[in-house]
Design a protein around this motif. Structure first.
Motif, short mmCIF file in Angstrom:
data_model
loop_
_atom_site.label_atom_id
_atom_site.label_comp_id
_atom_site.label_asym_id
_atom_site.label_seq_id
_atom_site.Cartn_x
_atom_site.Cartn_y
_atom_site.Cartn_z
N PHE A 58 -7.95 -5.56 7.07
CA PHE A 58 -6.91 -5.53 6.17
C PHE A 58 -6.74 -4.38 5.31
O PHE A 58 -7.52 -3.88 4.43
CB PHE A 58 -6.97 -6.83 5.02
CG PHE A 58 -6.71 -8.08 5.86
CD1 PHE A 58 -7.55 -8.80 6.54
CD2 PHE A 58 -5.36 -8.71 5.83
CE1 PHE A 58 -7.19 -9.93 7.28
CE2 PHE A 58 -5.15 -9.67 6.57
CZ PHE A 58 -5.83 -10.39 7.31
N ASP A 59 -5.51 -3.66 5.37
CA ASP A 59 -5.32 -2.30 4.64
C ASP A 59 -3.90 -2.24 4.45
O ASP A 59 -3.02 -2.47 5.40
CB ASP A 59 -5.83 -1.32 5.68
CG ASP A 59 -5.65 0.14 4.93
OD1 ASP A 59 -6.59 0.49 4.50
OD2 ASP A 59 -4.58 0.92 5.31
N PHE B 293 -12.28 -6.16 4.56
CA PHE B 293 -11.57 -5.73 3.34
C PHE B 293 -12.55 -4.54 2.80
O PHE B 293 -13.71 -4.49 2.98
CB PHE B 293 -11.67 -6.83 2.36
CG PHE B 293 -10.75 -8.10 3.00
CD1 PHE B 293 -9.38 -8.20 2.82
CD2 PHE B 293 -11.46 -8.78 3.56
CE1 PHE B 293 -8.85 -9.10 3.14
CE2 PHE B 293 -10.88 -10.26 3.96
CZ PHE B 293 -9.48 -10.28 3.93
N GLY B 294 -11.71 -3.70 2.26
CA GLY B 294 -12.56 -2.45 1.70
C GLY B 294 -12.89 -2.56 0.39
O GLY B 294 -12.71 -3.38 -0.32
N SER B 295 -13.66 -1.36 -0.17
CA SER B 295 -13.84 -1.47 -1.55
C SER B 295 -12.77 -1.07 -2.22
O SER B 295 -11.47 -0.50 -2.09
CB SER B 295 -14.78 -0.15 -1.71
OG SER B 295 -14.35 1.06 -1.59
N GLU B 296 -13.02 -1.49 -3.64
CA GLU B 296 -11.80 -1.38 -4.67
C GLU B 296 -11.41 0.12 -4.72
O GLU B 296 -10.41 0.16 -4.96
CB GLU B 296 -12.51 -1.80 -6.11
CG GLU B 296 -12.96 -3.33 -5.93
CD GLU B 296 -14.36 -3.43 -5.56
OE1 GLU B 296 -15.10 -2.57 -4.99
OE2 GLU B 296 -14.99 -4.34 -6.14
N ARG B 297 -12.38 1.23 -4.76
CA ARG B 297 -11.80 2.44 -5.04
C ARG B 297 -11.05 3.19 -3.81
O ARG B 297 -10.26 3.80 -3.75
CB ARG B 297 -12.99 3.41 -5.33
CG ARG B 297 -12.62 4.79 -5.71
CD ARG B 297 -11.93 4.92 -7.06
NE ARG B 297 -12.66 4.49 -8.15
CZ ARG B 297 -13.55 5.32 -8.95
NH1 ARG B 297 -13.67 6.57 -8.45
NH2 ARG B 297 -13.91 5.02 -10.24
N GLY C 109 -11.06 1.64 -0.53
CA GLY C 109 -10.47 1.00 0.75
C GLY C 109 -11.40 0.77 2.03
O GLY C 109 -12.60 1.23 1.85
N ALA D 204 -1.20 -5.54 7.03
CA ALA D 204 -0.83 -5.32 5.84
C ALA D 204 -0.30 -6.34 4.86
O ALA D 204 0.45 -7.10 5.74
CB ALA D 204 0.10 -4.04 5.45
N ILE D 205 -0.68 -6.67 3.76
CA ILE D 205 0.08 -7.72 2.94
C ILE D 205 1.32 -6.83 2.16
O ILE D 205 0.93 -6.00 1.51
CB ILE D 205 -0.86 -8.27 1.84
CG1 ILE D 205 -2.09 -9.03 2.42
CG2 ILE D 205 -0.03 -9.49 1.05
CD1 ILE D 205 -3.41 -9.08 1.62
N MET E 51 4.10 -5.60 -0.09
CA MET E 51 4.04 -5.42 -1.28
C MET E 51 5.42 -4.59 -1.74
O MET E 51 5.95 -3.86 -0.97
CB MET E 51 2.80 -4.48 -1.74
CG MET E 51 1.24 -5.00 -1.83
SD MET E 51 0.16 -4.10 -2.20
CE MET E 51 0.28 -2.72 -0.99
N LEU F 176 -3.40 -4.34 -3.85
CA LEU F 176 -3.67 -5.74 -4.30
C LEU F 176 -5.22 -5.50 -4.85
O LEU F 176 -5.98 -4.64 -4.17
CB LEU F 176 -3.56 -6.87 -3.55
CG LEU F 176 -2.07 -7.13 -2.99
CD1 LEU F 176 -2.07 -8.34 -1.92
CD2 LEU F 176 -1.35 -7.65 -4.28
N ALA G 212 -6.46 -10.05 -2.15
CA ALA G 212 -6.24 -9.79 -0.70
C ALA G 212 -6.91 -10.68 0.08
O ALA G 212 -6.14 -11.12 0.81
CB ALA G 212 -6.48 -8.38 -0.58
C1 LIG Z 1 -7.94 -2.54 -4.33
S1 LIG Z 1 -7.88 -2.59 -2.38
C2 LIG Z 1 -8.37 -0.87 -2.17
C3 LIG Z 1 -7.06 0.18 -2.64
C4 LIG Z 1 -7.56 1.45 -1.86
N1 LIG Z 1 -7.36 2.66 -2.78
C5 LIG Z 1 -6.96 1.84 -0.51
O1 LIG Z 1 -6.21 2.67 -0.59
O2 LIG Z 1 -7.17 0.91 0.11
C6 LIG Z 1 -9.30 -3.23 -1.82
C7 LIG Z 1 -9.10 -3.96 -0.47
O3 LIG Z 1 -8.30 -4.94 -0.57
C8 LIG Z 1 -7.18 -5.06 0.62
N2 LIG Z 1 -5.99 -4.88 0.42
C9 LIG Z 1 -5.52 -4.69 -0.87
N3 LIG Z 1 -4.10 -4.90 -0.92
C10 LIG Z 1 -3.75 -4.76 0.43
C11 LIG Z 1 -2.50 -5.12 1.21
N4 LIG Z 1 -1.41 -4.73 0.80
N5 LIG Z 1 -2.54 -5.18 2.26
C12 LIG Z 1 -3.90 -5.35 3.12
N6 LIG Z 1 -4.91 -5.08 2.66
C13 LIG Z 1 -5.04 -4.91 1.16
C14 LIG Z 1 -7.83 -3.86 1.32
O4 LIG Z 1 -8.89 -4.46 2.45
C15 LIG Z 1 -8.49 -2.90 0.42
O5 LIG Z 1 -9.30 -2.07 1.24
#
Ligand SMILES: C[S@@+](CC[C@H](N)C(=O)[O-])C[C@H]1O[C@@H](n2cnc3c(N)ncnc32)[C@H](O)[C@@H]1O
Length: 242
Positions: A179-180, A199-203, A205, A219-220, A222, A229, A234
């Motif tokens: 999920f990205d 899912f990736g890290s907050e900072r 991804g 992708a979700i 937006m 998100l 997410a």
């Molecule tokens: C706070 S977000 C990371 C933000 C990071 N700066 C990036 O560029 O991916 C944490 C994780 O939530 C998931 N995520 C957040 N928004 C998303 C979206 N719109 N679509 C898919 N995954 C999302 C992803 O796995 C992401 O790595």
């Protein structure tokens, strides 16, 4: 104040440094731990009556363990380290003996969280994984999902599904969906029932290495201008909307 008070305070201090123990702060964490079969070895409270009344109100199916000890104000400060949970309970339970192989072997979707840094987020992700009846949660790198702050964020729902942490994701035998925000827009039915959802890290991804290993990247959608998100949000969307 009851006999055994000093030892009880010391046991909580020791448990905070012990990888085999979970420190459950607050009534919701205690309630879920008991409901989902945790072996609770000790409960400390500044008011047994208030704790019993809260449990009766919030969880009539759950009984206050016999190993509950009441402490005075000084004892409560010693147990909570000056950062008391909003409700009057700190409890100890054995962490279930669960490793990564066990999590990856469970049926149902498994949530893979790469490098999470924030205990509240990680807890909230575990909480929604439990609510959505996911097969388990595997944390790859990042913080310890069994830290007390994380247990608090998850309201103790670690005991409702297998949760483990590994340094690196080894071999996997199931499809993996990343999920990205840069992926293809998700749609209902896009994720197999036995998939790993990563899912990736907050900072930062997801890492390029994990994205490369994934079978698909979703992708979700937006609104323009929103970069991402919150991690737990997410996870919730991915589990409930696919
Ligand atoms: C706070 S977000 C990371 C933000 C990071 N700066 C990036 O560029 O991916 C944490 C994780 O939530 C998931 N995520 C957040 N928004 C998303 C979206 N719109 N679509 C898919 N995954 C999302 C992803 O796995 C992401 O790595």
């Amino acid at each position: 104040m009851e006999p055994g008070y000093d030892q009880a305070v010391e046991r909580v201090r020791a448990a905070r440094r012990d990888d085999s123990q979970a420190v459950l702060e607050g009534v919701h964490a205690l309630k879920h731990a008991l409901r989902f079969g945790a072996q609770v070895s000790l409960v400390i409270t500044p008011s047994r009556d208030r704790l019993a009344a809260l449990l009766t109100d919030l969880a009539p199916d759950v009984a206050l363990p016999a190993t509950t000890i009441e402490v005075d104000e000084a004892g409560w400060v010693a147990v909570t380290g000056g950062s008391a949970p909003p409700s009057p309970s700190v409890a100890l339970a054995a962490r279930p003996d669960v490793d990564a192989a066990h999590v990856l072997d469970t049926s149902g979707r498994v949530v893979v969280l790469e490098g999470p840094r924030h205990a509240g987020n990680l807890g909230a992700a575990i909480r929604v994984a439990a609510a959505a009846d996911a097969g388990g949660v595997l944390v790859v790198g990042g913080i310890d999902p069994w830290h007390s702050a994380c247990l608090r964020g998850a309201a103790g729902l670690h005991f409702a599904l297998p949760v483990a942490r590994v340094e690196a994701l080894g071999r996997i035998r199931r499809p993996m969906v990343a999920f990205d925000p840069g992926g293809t827009p998700l749609r209902a039915g896009a994720v197999a029932d036995d998939a790993l959802l990563a899912f990736g890290s907050e900072r930062h991804g997801l890492t390029p290495a994990l994205l490369e290993r994934a079978d698909q990247t979703l992708a979700i959608p937006m609104r323009a201008g929103v970069s991402s998100l919150n991690l737990a949000t997410a996870v919730a969307v991915a589990l409930y909307a696919t």
